[in-house]
Design a protein around this motif. Structure first.
Motif, short mmCIF file in Angstrom:
data_model
loop_
_atom_site.label_atom_id
_atom_site.label_comp_id
_atom_site.label_asym_id
_atom_site.label_seq_id
_atom_site.Cartn_x
_atom_site.Cartn_y
_atom_site.Cartn_z
N CYS A 527 -8.21 -3.50 4.16
CA CYS A 527 -7.04 -3.44 3.26
C CYS A 527 -5.77 -3.95 3.94
N PRO A 552 -4.29 0.35 0.60
CA PRO A 552 -5.45 0.16 -0.29
C PRO A 552 -5.09 -0.30 -1.70
N SER A 556 -5.67 -4.40 -2.95
CA SER A 556 -6.86 -3.99 -3.71
C SER A 556 -7.88 -5.12 -3.84
N LEU A 559 -9.79 -5.15 -0.52
CA LEU A 559 -10.58 -3.92 -0.48
C LEU A 559 -11.76 -4.02 -1.44
#
Length: 698
Positions: A527, A552, A556, A559
C-alpha cells in the motif's frame, strides 16, 4: 540442606548437572543453574523491589554452578556475579562488580544506563542499577498450535516490525499500540488474512538493547538486531509489564495468529550480542566466559564477521547448546512456527573462523533435531567476513533469502539487466542455486525489498539514499540500491511520473508473487509505504518506519492488485509449484511443464537466450498435469497460464502461442490497464511499455 528444609534465601545443595540451565521454579522455591566452567566463584544476586541485593554463593559441580533458593518464584529479579581472573589480553574478562544477566533468563527487566562508566569492566564500580536483570518465570502452557500448518508450497511471508506495525493503528487501544497485544488485535489480524499472507515474520523480538554509540546520537536501535538475551521476549513490546508479563502477552499473540491460521516466524540474531566489541559493556556473556561465547583473535580481541564488534562462537559445544536450547524453547514453550537466521554464515564458521557448509556441527544438530524438524528454517546466507556470501549452499532442511532474486528482478525492471537468462532462473525457482542438493523451489525465499533497504515505493522514487535523519552524514546504508526514480528524485506532483511509478510497483509486486518459490512481502509494500528515501532506517523509531494506516485507502489500487495476486497464487497450484520444472511433459502426450516463449511466439532459441538486449519474455505453465499429488495421491491439475513480461521502455508486439498450446486466453492481470480481456491463440498483441500480463489458457 535439602529443598524441603532450606530456609528462605539460603542455598540448598546443587542439583544434577543435567538439570536445565536458568531458573527453574518449583512449588517451594527456585533452582538456579549457570554454566561457567572457568569461574572461581559465582554469586546469585537476588534483587528486591527497592534494589536491595542479597548475594548467595552457588555450588560448583563440574562446569556448572547451581543452587536452590526456597521461598522465591515467579517475578523474582536476579543476576549473577562471576569471580575469576581478569586478563583481557588472554580473553579473560571476569569482574564480580558487574551484575550479569543469566543467558537463560526467561524475561528481562530494566534498562541500560548508557551514560554510566560502571557498565564497562574497565571500571571497578558496581554496575547494579545500571544494567538489565533477569526475571524468574514459572512454566506455563504453550499457545495452541496452528490447526493446519502451512505447507511451504502455500507459504506467503509478511515481514513486519512488532512496534511499527501497530503504533499508528486507529483501532488498537492506545496503550496496546506497538505491542504484542496490539499485533493480536482483531483489526490487525483481519487485515493480514484479507491481504492473503500465511506467515508473519517478526523483526527481532529477543530482548535487545541500543548500542551506546547510537544512544549517544540520541537515537535508538529500532530494528532490534542487537540481542542481549535469547530466551526473553523484548520487554518494551509488552503492554502489561516487564516482570514476566511479556511472556504471557507474547504467547497470547501467537495464539491469536494461530486461531486465524497465520504462522509466526521469528527473525533471530544468534550471530552476535549487545555486548559489542572489545571495549563494549559487560552485561552477560562476556563476564561469564568470554573465551567460549565469542570468537577471539590473539590478544583477546574479538573477531568480527558481523560488523557489530563481536561474533558468537558456535564452534564451541556449549554455545551451540545455548542456541539449540533457545530454538527449542521458542517452539515448544512459546509456540512459534519458524525462524529466519540473521547473518547465518557466522553460525557455520569453525574454530578457525572458516566457513564450513558441509561438516559444521551446528548444521548437523539442526538437521537431526526432532523439534526443529517440524518448523520452517530460513537462513540469511551471508555475513561480512571472508567467503561470507553463501547463497545456495546451506542444503536441507534450509530455505534461504535469495539475494540474487532481489538483484535480478530489480535490474530487469530498471532496464539494466543483460537479457533475460538470469530472470528466467529466478522466475522458475532458482534451480541453479537450489536444485543440485535435493531441495525444492521453496528453498528460495523470493523478495524484492526487506526491512534493510528501500521500500517498494522508494525503490521507484529514489536513485540515491537519503539517510540524514540517522545523523551519520548519509554515510550509512548501501549505495547499491539498484533503484530507478522514474525521472524525478523523491516525491513529485508530476502525473506522468506518478503513473509510471505505480506501474513499476505493480510490475515488481506481480513478478514477486507469481515467481516460483516463496514470496516475502515487506510490510507496507502492498500500500505504498515510504521511508522518504531512507534505506537504513534501523535507528528510526518514528513516522519514517511506522506503518501509516491511512495508506491502505489512499493506495487501494495497489493493495487490491496485491490481494488479487495472492488470491490467484493460493487458488492455482500452477502458480506455486513445489517441484522444479524439467522442460518435459509430466504425463505422456501432455505439454511441457514449462516453456519459455519468445516475442515471436515460438519457444526461446539459443540466440534469444544470449540476446543481451532482450527484455521481453513469456513463461507458459502447463496445468494439465503438475508434478506432485494431492492428499489422495491423485495427480494435480489446474489451468494453464502464460505470464508475459515487457521490461522495455517501448511498446512491444508479441505473438501468443498458437492453438496447439491453447485455443485462446483470458487476461487475468495486466499492469498496464490496457482493457484487453481476451486474446486469440496465435494473435499478435501489442504490449505496453513496462508491463506484466498474466493470461489464463481457455
Amino acid at each position: 540442606m535439602t529443598e524441603a528444609t532450606a530456609a528462605p534465601n539460603e542455598l540448598g545443595p546443587a542439583p544434577d548437572p543435567d538439570v536445565r540451565l536458568g531458573a527453574q521454579v518449583h512449588t517451594d522455591g527456585t533452582t538456579f543453574t549457570l554454566w561457567a566452567p572457568a569461574a572461581e566463584r559465582v554469586e546469585l544476586a537476588l534483587l528486591g523491589p527497592d534494589g536491595a541485593q542479597r548475594n548467595l554463593d552457588l555450588t560448583h559441580t563440574g562446569e556448572y554452578w547451581t543452587g536452590f533458593v526456597a521461598g522465591i518464584g515467579h517475578g523474582q529479579r536476579y543476576g549473577y556475579r562471576v569471580h575469576g581472573p581478569f586478563d583481557p589480553s588472554h580473553g579473560l574478562r571476569f569482574h564480580p562488580s558487574k551484575l550479569l544477566l543469566d543467558p537463560y533468563a526467561r524475561a528481562v527487566d530494566g534498562s541500560l544506563d548508557f551514560t554510566s562508566p560502571l557498565i564497562y569492566d574497565s571500571s571497578d564500580g558496581d554496575s547494579a542499577g545500571h544494567v538489565p536483570v533477569g526475571v524468574v518465570v514459572a512454566d506455563g502452557a504453550p499457545p495452541p498450535p496452528i490447526s493446519r500448518p502451512v505447507p511451504w508450497s502455500e507459504t506467503v511471508i509478511y515481514e513486519l516490525h512488532t512496534k511499527g506495525f501497530t503504533k499508528l493503528h486507529p483501532d488498537v487501544p492506545e496503550h496496546q499500540r506497538g505491542t504484542y497485544a496490539g499485533l493480536a488485535h482483531p483489526s490487525v489480524i483481519n487485515y493480514l488474512t484479507e491481504l492473503g499472507v500465511t506467515s508473519v515474520e517478526l523483526l527481532p523480538i529477543h530482548h535487545f538493547l541500543t548500542e551506546p554509540a547510537i544512544a549517544a546520537r540520541g537515537l535508538p536501535n529500532y530494528w532490534g538486531y542487537n540481542t542481549l538475551n535469547y530466551f526473553a521476549p523484548h520487554g518494551p513490546f509488552s503492554s502489561a509489564g516487564s516482570a514476566g508479563e511479556q511472556v504471557a502477552e507474547f504467547k497470547a499473540m501467537v495464539a491469536a495468529f494461530h486461531a486465524a491460521g497465520i504462522e509466526v516466524i521469528l527473525d533471530v540474531v544468534y550471530n552476535h550480542t549487545a555486548e559489542g566489541g572489545f571495549d563494549g559493556p559487560t552485561l552477560s556473556f562476556r563476564g561469564i566466559d568470554n573465551r567460549a561465547y565469542y570468537r577471539l583473535t590473539h590478544g583477546g580481541v574479538t573477531y568480527d564477521v558481523t560488523g557489530t564488534g563481536n561474533s558468537v562462537d558456535t564452534s564451541h559445544p556449549q554455545v551451540r547448546r545455548l542456541v539449540m536450547d533457545s530454538l527449542r524453547y521458542w517452539v515448544e514453550e512459546m509456540g512459534v512456527d519458524g525462524f529466519r537466521f540473521d547473518l547465518a554464515v557466522t553460525l557455520i564458521r569453525n574454530e578457525r573462523h572458516e566457513v564450513d557448509t558441509v561438516d559444521h556441527p551446528f548444521l548437523a544438530e539442526v538437521a537431526a533435531d526432532p523439534v526443529l524438524g517440524r518448523v520452517k528454517l530460513i537462513s540469511e546466507p551471508w555475513d561480512v567476513g571472508p567467503f561470507g556470501y553463501q547463497v545456495g549452499n546451506f542444503g536441507t532442511p534450509w530455505s534461504e533469502w535469495n539475494g540474487k532474486f532481489r538483484d535480478s528482478v530489480r535490474d530487469v525492471w530498471r532496464t539494466s539487466s543483460y537479457g533475460v537468462q538470469d530472470l528466467a532462473y529466478r522466475l522458475s525457482g532458482s534451480s541453479d542455486l537450489y536444485g543440485d542438493d535435493g531441495r525444492y523451489p521453496y528453498a528460495s525465499i523470493n523478495f524484492v525489498t526487506a526491512h534493510d533497504g528501500f521500500t517498494l515505493r522508494d525503490l521507484v522514487s529514489y536513485d540515491h539514499k537519503h539517510n540524514d535523519a540517522n545523523r551519520e552524514d548519509n554515510r550509512d546504508g548501501t549505495d547499491d540500491n539498484r533503484s530507478w526514480n522514474c525521472g524525478v528524485e523523491g516525491e513529485t506532483d508530476d502525473g506522468g511520473v506518478v503513473a509510471l511509478r505505480k506501474r513499476q510497483m505493480a510490475n515488481l509486486m506481480t513478478t514477486l508473487v507469481l515467481s516460483t518459490g516463496v514470496p516475502m512481502i515487506t510490510a507496507g509494500d502492498e500500500c505504498g509505504r515510504t521511508q522518504y528515501g531512507n534505506n537504513n532506517a534501523y535507528c528510526q523509531d518514528s513516522e519514517i518506519s511506522w506503518f501509516d494506516w491511512t495508506l491502505p485507502s489512499t493506495w487501494s489500487d495497489h493493495l487490491g492488485l496485491t490481494k488479487q495476486l495472492l488470491a490467484l497464487r493460493a487458488a492455482h497450484p500452477a502458480l506455486r509449484q513445489w517441484h522444479y520444472f524439467s522442460g518435459q511433459p509430466v504425463v505422456a502426450g501432455g505439454r511441457k511443464d514449462l516453456s519459455w516463449i519468445a516475442p515471436h511466439g515460438g519457444e526461446m532459441t539459443e540466440n534469444d537466450w544470449h540476446d543481451g538486449n532482450l527484455r521481453t519474455i513469456g513463461m507458459f505453465l502447463a496445468g494439465d498435469a503438475l508434478r506432485g499429488t494431492d492428499a489422495e495421491g491423485n495427480i494435480l491439475t489446474d489451468n494453464s497460464f502464460l505470464l508475459v513480461l515487457n521490461a522495455t521502455a517501448e511498446e512491444r508486439e508479441v505473438v501468443v502461442p498458437d492453438a496447439s498450446w491453447a485455443p485462446g486466453y483470458e487476461v487475468v492481470v495486466d499492469t498496464s490497464g490496457s482493457g484487453v480481456t481476451e486474446v486469440e491463440a496465435g494473435a499478435r498483441v501489442p504490449l505496453a511499455p513496462r508491463c506484466v500480463v498474466l493470461l489464463r489458457a481457455l
